[in-house]
Design a protein around this motif. Structure first.
Motif, mmCIF file in Angstrom:
data_model
loop_
_atom_site.group_PDB
_atom_site.id
_atom_site.type_symbol
_atom_site.label_atom_id
_atom_site.label_comp_id
_atom_site.label_asym_id
_atom_site.label_seq_id
_atom_site.Cartn_x
_atom_site.Cartn_y
_atom_site.Cartn_z
ATOM 1 N N ASP A 1 6.821 2.091 2.336
ATOM 2 C CA ASP A 1 5.739 2.529 1.935
ATOM 3 C C ASP A 1 5.196 3.587 2.925
ATOM 4 N N TYR B 1 3.504 5.851 10.145
ATOM 5 C CA TYR B 1 2.217 5.928 10.968
ATOM 6 C C TYR B 1 2.439 5.951 12.317
ATOM 7 N N LYS C 1 -1.314 8.615 8.949
ATOM 8 C CA LYS C 1 0.049 8.773 8.577
ATOM 9 C C LYS C 1 0.677 9.920 9.221
ATOM 10 N N THR D 1 -3.681 0.565 6.439
ATOM 11 C CA THR D 1 -2.577 1.439 6.122
ATOM 12 C C THR D 1 -2.433 1.492 4.740
ATOM 13 N N ASN D 2 -3.692 1.350 4.123
ATOM 14 C CA ASN D 2 -3.825 1.686 2.604
ATOM 15 C C ASN D 2 -3.243 0.392 1.602
ATOM 16 N N ASP D 3 -3.209 -0.524 2.085
ATOM 17 C CA ASP D 3 -2.589 -1.751 1.572
ATOM 18 C C ASP D 3 -1.037 -1.542 1.496
ATOM 19 N N ASN D 4 -0.496 -0.887 2.163
ATOM 20 C CA ASN D 4 1.120 -0.647 2.100
ATOM 21 C C ASN D 4 1.539 -1.984 2.284
#
Ligand SMILES: *[C@@H]1O[C@H](CO)[C@@H](O)[C@H](O)[C@H]1NC(C)=O
Length: 444
Positions: A107, A110, A120, A314-317
């Motif tokens: 996903d 980073y 990112k 990590t934006n819920d990755n």
């Protein structure tokens, strides 16, 4: 065991399995053995989860009930991802092994910047302008830099714009574009995937090619340049083992290897296992099978962490890679963080497996992982290991014993593939020809 084999391969790590697959396709008679009961050697994925616990000295009963069905876990001992346009994907496609496997992209990708932040990795022009990793003027310079690198064509001097690819270093390239040290840091480490800073003084071409590889891999699927196989990395060696078997290769697991036998000229002529000696002309093996032919050059420390949440920020990755460039944390080598989960069928739903790894620099290796561990949030379980990086002391041409190197701390397969192709060249005296494999596979 009266038959004579062209090649006996010892250890079923990814490198050995790729080599035995390719050699079998190439018409060699291959016998492949492993001392373990499972495929994958050092690069195995362990399932059920109790296997992992037992590997680290715990008991099967120690696995908490809350971790769900143990068979749904496949935990890699060595985390790595495939670059979508990288060498391993090429090997998989050209040998047809892709048909045994299913891949999913990661996903996110980073990079860490001093002050405990992750960003990112901006790898295309649009992302370069929107990233908060740099200030406004640096962003514009960086965008120009990316356009320059992606347009660069060694066959077209018009694209050089004052950089002489014969003499210029990577540092010259950064200077030319006025990039500051932080930008150079994440470009060199998170895009070009250099492991330390020595590349800055070396020829620029390698860095340009690496950035192009990153960008072209990213543009294949959009989210990140990385792929990962469903059910874990252990699927990769098994895929190549199947290829070998189709071409007549013989596989035997759980075989203790007592001796490698040499003739009077010091050339290998057999391998003894379970009191029987199988004859052969060459041996390919991982370094743990030939203690007298390898030396230790470094150590890698790795932490396997089980969590019930994605990596924070990590934006819920559900899967990602984070690179911590050495300079950002005052080290000589980078720290790599990776995360996979049930999306890739390697953990029970709701769980995540994070890995932190780096090359050991001090006598307290576990403490060196701290900047990476700090990014993970609370852990349910942690397993730390330190392994030696062993490399062969010679090229194997005289003894006909060709030894691979141990897996390094990087979380991508580029160095792994370079080693595979290097062994291939040492063995056959030829550069590996991707087009030839394809022809052979299709012909069958
Ligand atoms: C991964 O995180 C990025 C931002 O860091 C976000 O744009 C993206 O939507 C996330 N992807 C998934 C599948 O969660």
């Amino acid at each position: 065991m009266d038959e004579e084999y062209d090649v006996i391969v010892l250890g079923t790590g990814l490198k050995e399995c790729v080599l035995s697959g390719l050699l079998s396709v190439n018409g060699r008679k291959v016998l492949h053995m492993d001392r373990n009961k499972y495929y994958g050697g050092e690069s195995a994925s362990l399932t059920p989860l109790s296997e992992l616990y037992e590997k680290f000295g715990l008991k099967a009963e120690d696995v908490p009930e809350s971790f769900g069905r143990q068979r749904d876990w496949n935990v890699d001992l060595i985390p790595k991802f495939l670059m979508a346009n990288g060498q391993l994907v090429k090997l998989l496609i050209h040998s047809g092994v892709t048909k045994y496997l299913e891949f999913k992209t990661l996903d996110g990708s980073y990079v860490y910047k001093k002050g405990d932040k992750i960003y990112k990795v901006p790898a295309d022009e649009k992302e370069a302008l929107s990233t908060s990793l740099m200030g406004i003027f640096e962003k514009r310079r960086y965008r120009k830099f990316l356009i320059y690198v992606n347009d660069f064509d060694i066959n077209d001097p018009k694209t050089y714009h004052g950089i002489d690819p014969k003499t210029a270093t990577s540092q010259d390239l950064y200077h030319k574009h006025g990039l500051d040290d932080n930008t150079a840091d994440f470009t060199g480490h998170a895009l070009a995937l250099h492991r330390d800073d020595s590349y800055k003084q070396e020829n620029v071409l390698d860095t340009i090619e690496r950035i192009k590889l990153y960008s072209s891999s990213l543009s294949r699927y959009g989210k990140s340049p990385y792929l990962y196989p469903l059910y874990g990395l252990g699927e990769l060696p098994q895929g190549f083992a199947r290829l070998s078997a189709i071409y007549g290769g013989t596989y035997m697991l759980d075989k203790p290897i007592e001796a490698i036998v040499y003739d009077d000229n010091g050339e290998v002529c057999g391998v003894t296992s379970g009191g029987e000696t199988a004859k052969c002309k060459t041996v390919v093996c991982d370094p743990t099978y030939v203690k007298d032919k390898v030396k230790k050059v470094a150590q890698v420390v790795r932490a396997i962490c089980i969590m019930n949440h994605p990596i924070p920020r990590t934006n819920d990755n559900s899967s990602c890679q984070i690179i911590i460039p050495q300079n950002q944390v005052g080290r000589k080598s980078d720290i790599y963080v990776s995360c996979v989960s049930s999306t890739h069928c390697v953990a029970v739903k709701g769980f995540y497996i994070a890995m932190v790894s780096t090359t050991v620099e001090t006598d307290n290796p576990e403490a060196e992982l701290q900047p990476g561990l700090d990014l993970l949030g609370p852990l349910k379980q942690k397993f730390v290991s330190v392994s030696d990086i062993l490399v062969p002391i010679d090229d194997g041409k005289k003894s006909k014993v060709f030894v691979t190197t141990s897996y390094d701390a990087t979380t991508h397969f580029e160095t792994t593939c370079s080693d595979i192709l290097d062994v291939w060249t040492r063995m056959t005296g030829e550069e590996f020809d991707f087009s030839k494999v394809q022809k052979d596979v299709e012909a069958n």
